[in-house]
Write a protein that holds these residues in place. Structure first.
Motif, PDB file in Angstrom:
ATOM      1  N   GLU A   1      -3.406   8.692   2.516  1.00 27.18           N
ATOM      2  CA  GLU A   1      -2.004   8.925   2.872  1.00 27.18           C
ATOM      3  C   GLU A   1      -1.358   9.876   1.866  1.00 27.18           C
ATOM      4  OE1 GLU A   1       2.205   6.465   3.234  1.00 27.18           O
ATOM      5  OE2 GLU A   1       0.299   5.373   3.335  1.00 27.18           O
ATOM      6  N   ALA A   2      -1.626   9.656   0.568  1.00 26.46           N
ATOM      7  CA  ALA A   2      -1.077  10.529  -0.474  1.00 26.46           C
ATOM      8  C   ALA A   2      -1.614  11.949  -0.324  1.00 26.46           C
ATOM      9  CB  ALA A   2      -1.433   9.974  -1.852  1.00 26.46           C
ATOM     10  N   ILE A   3      -2.906  12.064  -0.060  1.00 26.22           N
ATOM     11  CA  ILE A   3      -3.549  13.368   0.091  1.00 26.22           C
ATOM     12  C   ILE A   3      -2.990  14.113   1.305  1.00 26.22           C
ATOM     13  CG2 ILE A   3      -5.750  14.334   0.850  1.00 26.22           C
ATOM     14  CD1 ILE A   3      -7.060  12.400  -1.191  1.00 26.22           C
ATOM     15  N   HIS A   4      -2.769  13.381   2.360  1.00 33.62           N
ATOM     16  CA  HIS A   4      -2.169  13.931   3.578  1.00 33.62           C
ATOM     17  C   HIS A   4      -0.828  14.599   3.254  1.00 33.62           C
ATOM     18  CE1 HIS A   4      -1.056  13.923   7.885  1.00 33.62           C
ATOM     19  NE2 HIS A   4       0.120  13.501   7.482  1.00 33.62           N
ATOM     20  N   ARG A   5      -0.007  13.947   2.452  1.00 32.27           N
ATOM     21  CA  ARG A   5       1.304  14.484   2.084  1.00 32.27           C
ATOM     22  C   ARG A   5       1.161  15.715   1.187  1.00 32.27           C
ATOM     23  NH1 ARG A   5       4.604   9.628  -0.361  1.00 32.27           N
ATOM     24  NH2 ARG A   5       6.227  11.241  -0.466  1.00 32.27           N
ATOM     25  N   LEU A   6       0.188  15.716   0.315  1.00 33.42           N
ATOM     26  CA  LEU A   6      -0.022  16.857  -0.580  1.00 33.42           C
ATOM     27  C   LEU A   6      -0.441  18.101   0.193  1.00 33.42           C
ATOM     28  CD1 LEU A   6      -1.786  14.946  -3.463  1.00 33.42           C
ATOM     29  CD2 LEU A   6       0.441  16.080  -3.604  1.00 33.42           C
TER      30      LEU A   6
ATOM     31  N   GLY B   1      -7.957   4.038  -9.390  1.00 38.63           N
ATOM     32  CA  GLY B   1      -8.095   2.621  -9.078  1.00 38.63           C
ATOM     33  C   GLY B   1      -7.373   2.234  -7.811  1.00 38.63           C
ATOM     34  N   ILE B   2      -7.519   3.061  -6.782  1.00 39.45           N
ATOM     35  CA  ILE B   2      -6.797   2.852  -5.533  1.00 39.45           C
ATOM     36  C   ILE B   2      -7.777   2.901  -4.374  1.00 39.45           C
ATOM     37  CG2 ILE B   2      -6.313   5.316  -5.180  1.00 39.45           C
ATOM     38  CD1 ILE B   2      -3.550   4.532  -4.157  1.00 39.45           C
ATOM     39  N   SER B   3      -7.493   2.154  -3.318  1.00 40.42           N
ATOM     40  CA  SER B   3      -8.367   2.148  -2.147  1.00 40.42           C
ATOM     41  C   SER B   3      -8.208   3.437  -1.363  1.00 40.42           C
ATOM     42  CB  SER B   3      -8.053   0.947  -1.252  1.00 40.42           C
ATOM     43  OG  SER B   3      -6.751   1.046  -0.725  1.00 40.42           O
ATOM     44  N   ARG B   4      -9.150   3.699  -0.475  1.00 40.24           N
ATOM     45  CA  ARG B   4      -9.173   4.979   0.233  1.00 40.24           C
ATOM     46  C   ARG B   4      -7.988   5.147   1.190  1.00 40.24           C
ATOM     47  NH1 ARG B   4     -14.693   6.699  -0.281  1.00 40.24           N
ATOM     48  NH2 ARG B   4     -14.320   8.492   1.079  1.00 40.24           N
ATOM     49  N   GLY B   5      -7.501   4.039   1.776  1.00 46.99           N
ATOM     50  CA  GLY B   5      -6.392   4.154   2.731  1.00 46.99           C
ATOM     51  C   GLY B   5      -5.138   4.748   2.119  1.00 46.99           C
ATOM     52  N   PRO B   6      -4.568   4.116   1.061  1.00 49.40           N
ATOM     53  CA  PRO B   6      -3.373   4.695   0.418  1.00 49.40           C
ATOM     54  C   PRO B   6      -3.629   6.073  -0.177  1.00 49.40           C
ATOM     55  CG  PRO B   6      -3.636   2.392  -0.200  1.00 49.40           C
ATOM     56  CD  PRO B   6      -4.878   2.777   0.552  1.00 49.40           C
TER      57      PRO B   6
ATOM     58  N   SER C   1       0.820  -1.208   0.000  1.00 50.99           N
ATOM     59  CA  SER C   1       0.000   0.000   0.000  1.00 50.99           C
ATOM     60  C   SER C   1       0.854   1.258   0.000  1.00 50.99           C
ATOM     61  CB  SER C   1      -0.938   0.012   1.221  1.00 50.99           C
ATOM     62  OG  SER C   1      -0.203   0.060   2.413  1.00 50.99           O
ATOM     63  N   GLN C   2       2.054   1.174   0.575  1.00 50.71           N
ATOM     64  CA  GLN C   2       2.930   2.350   0.571  1.00 50.71           C
ATOM     65  C   GLN C   2       3.391   2.678  -0.840  1.00 50.71           C
ATOM     66  OE1 GLN C   2       6.132   2.102   3.453  1.00 50.71           O
ATOM     67  NE2 GLN C   2       4.898   3.298   4.857  1.00 50.71           N
ATOM     68  N   THR C   3       3.683   1.634  -1.633  1.00 54.36           N
ATOM     69  CA  THR C   3       4.070   1.862  -3.018  1.00 54.36           C
ATOM     70  C   THR C   3       2.917   2.479  -3.802  1.00 54.36           C
ATOM     71  OG1 THR C   3       5.641   0.022  -2.987  1.00 54.36           O
ATOM     72  CG2 THR C   3       4.871   0.772  -5.155  1.00 54.36           C
TER      73      THR C   3
ATOM     74  N   ASN D   1       2.896   6.145  -5.591  1.00 56.63           N
ATOM     75  CA  ASN D   1       2.581   6.320  -7.011  1.00 56.63           C
ATOM     76  C   ASN D   1       1.488   7.361  -7.222  1.00 56.63           C
ATOM     77  OD1 ASN D   1       4.466   4.461  -7.849  1.00 56.63           O
ATOM     78  ND2 ASN D   1       3.017   2.758  -7.978  1.00 56.63           N
ATOM     79  N   VAL D   2       0.412   7.231  -6.470  1.00 57.96           N
ATOM     80  CA  VAL D   2      -0.698   8.164  -6.660  1.00 57.96           C
ATOM     81  C   VAL D   2      -0.316   9.559  -6.163  1.00 57.96           C
ATOM     82  CG1 VAL D   2      -1.961   7.829  -4.469  1.00 57.96           C
ATOM     83  CG2 VAL D   2      -3.211   8.342  -6.562  1.00 57.96           C
ATOM     84  N   PHE D   3       0.483   9.617  -5.112  1.00 55.78           N
ATOM     85  CA  PHE D   3       0.974  10.901  -4.614  1.00 55.78           C
ATOM     86  C   PHE D   3       1.753  11.630  -5.710  1.00 55.78           C
ATOM     87  CE2 PHE D   3       4.892  12.894  -2.865  1.00 55.78           C
ATOM     88  CZ  PHE D   3       4.323  14.019  -2.306  1.00 55.78           C
ATOM     89  N   ARG D   4       2.672  10.931  -6.364  1.00 54.75           N
ATOM     90  CA  ARG D   4       3.487  11.552  -7.410  1.00 54.75           C
ATOM     91  C   ARG D   4       2.629  11.991  -8.590  1.00 54.75           C
ATOM     92  NH1 ARG D   4       7.911  13.445  -5.111  1.00 54.75           N
ATOM     93  NH2 ARG D   4       8.943  11.872  -3.842  1.00 54.75           N
TER      94      ARG D   4
END
Length: 262
Positions: A84-89, A76-81, A40-42, A46-49
């Protein structure tokens, strides 16, 4: 809240181990879903980038309202990862929460943008002075090669923009890294970096400005190579000051009307 206040808060938070809360976003066009992965971190990285790049390049417009369910479907990603990406943004100031409205892509006012450039003018000037003292001869030669890469860029050759790759291909980034000051690097290459890039890209195509900026970069590099920290600092402050004035000309009534420089 001003950019300066947010910056200070972010630096204090980084020293205290505090994180900022997250956000969500909606795209105007479909994307190819990210391949499923057990890591999930990967997936989050990916979605963060991808969302980060879309915001910085203006593919997701400033001020756009964010929809977490829409992003989850789009990528195509679950809400958890995704969260996390949104949090970083949000930590990068690319996403903000508006009371009673929700999350949106950042859209700085004229005054906030000028504040951001005032911070750059001061801190990047300092970075130049330190870089003149601390960069090795090899690092200076690598920086010269970065400018050669910029000069060969198709958009630059056509006079329609300046080379805008991030990290080691970014002239400003390399100087900040060369300053050898971790707190300065955290502020300019961490917390504020992508926000600054967003507006450098947005204001990157004013007629004649790309070549003027390129010439200014060369003069700054020559001062660093000569180990003249005082001159390097002065030239960088003038360089960013010119960009700040260019931006001001495009905000006659507090709203952008055209594009400026990097």
């Amino acid at each position: 809240m001003s950019i300066y206040s947010l910056t200070v808060a972010g630096i204090l938070a980084s020293f205290c181990g505090i994180d900022f809360k997250g956000v969500d976003n909606m795209l105007g066009q479909a994307e190819i879903p990210i391949a499923a992965s057990d890591d999930s971190q990967t997936m989050s990285e990916n979605v963060f980038r991808r969302i980060q790049a879309a915001i910085v390049k203006g593919e997701i417009a400033p001020g756009s309202k964010i929809s977490e369910p829409e992003l989850a479907r789009t990528y195509g990603i679950s809400r958890g990862p995704l969260r996390e990406a949104i949090h970083r943004l949000e930590g990068q100031r690319l996403l903000v929460r508006v009371p009673h409205v929700g999350a949106r892509v950042v859209s700085l006012s004229h005054a906030e943008l000028i504040e951001l450039y005032e911070i750059r003018e001061s801190l990047e000037g300092m970075a130049c002075r330190l870089a003149a003292e601390r960069m090795t001869d090899a690092e200076i030669e690598e920086l010269r090669q970065v400018l050669h890469t910029h000069e060969r860029d198709a958009a630059f050759q056509a006079g329609v923009g300046y080379y805008q790759q991030e990290g080691d291909f970014d002239f400003h980034y390399r100087i900040i890294q060369g300053a050898g000051n971790r707190t300065l690097t955290q502020m300019l290459c961490g917390e504020l970096y992508q926000l600054v890039r967003m507006y450098r890209i947005q204001f990157s195509a004013t007629p004649n400005r790309p070549r003027q900026a390129f010439a200014e970069h060369h003069r700054i590099l020559d001062a660093i190579a000569d180990r003249d920290g005082e001159l390097a600092e002065l030239l960088m402050r003038r360089h960013i000051g010119a960009s700040k004035r260019n931006i001001a000309r495009h905000f006659p009534d507090g709203a952008p009307s055209s594009r400026g420089e990097s």
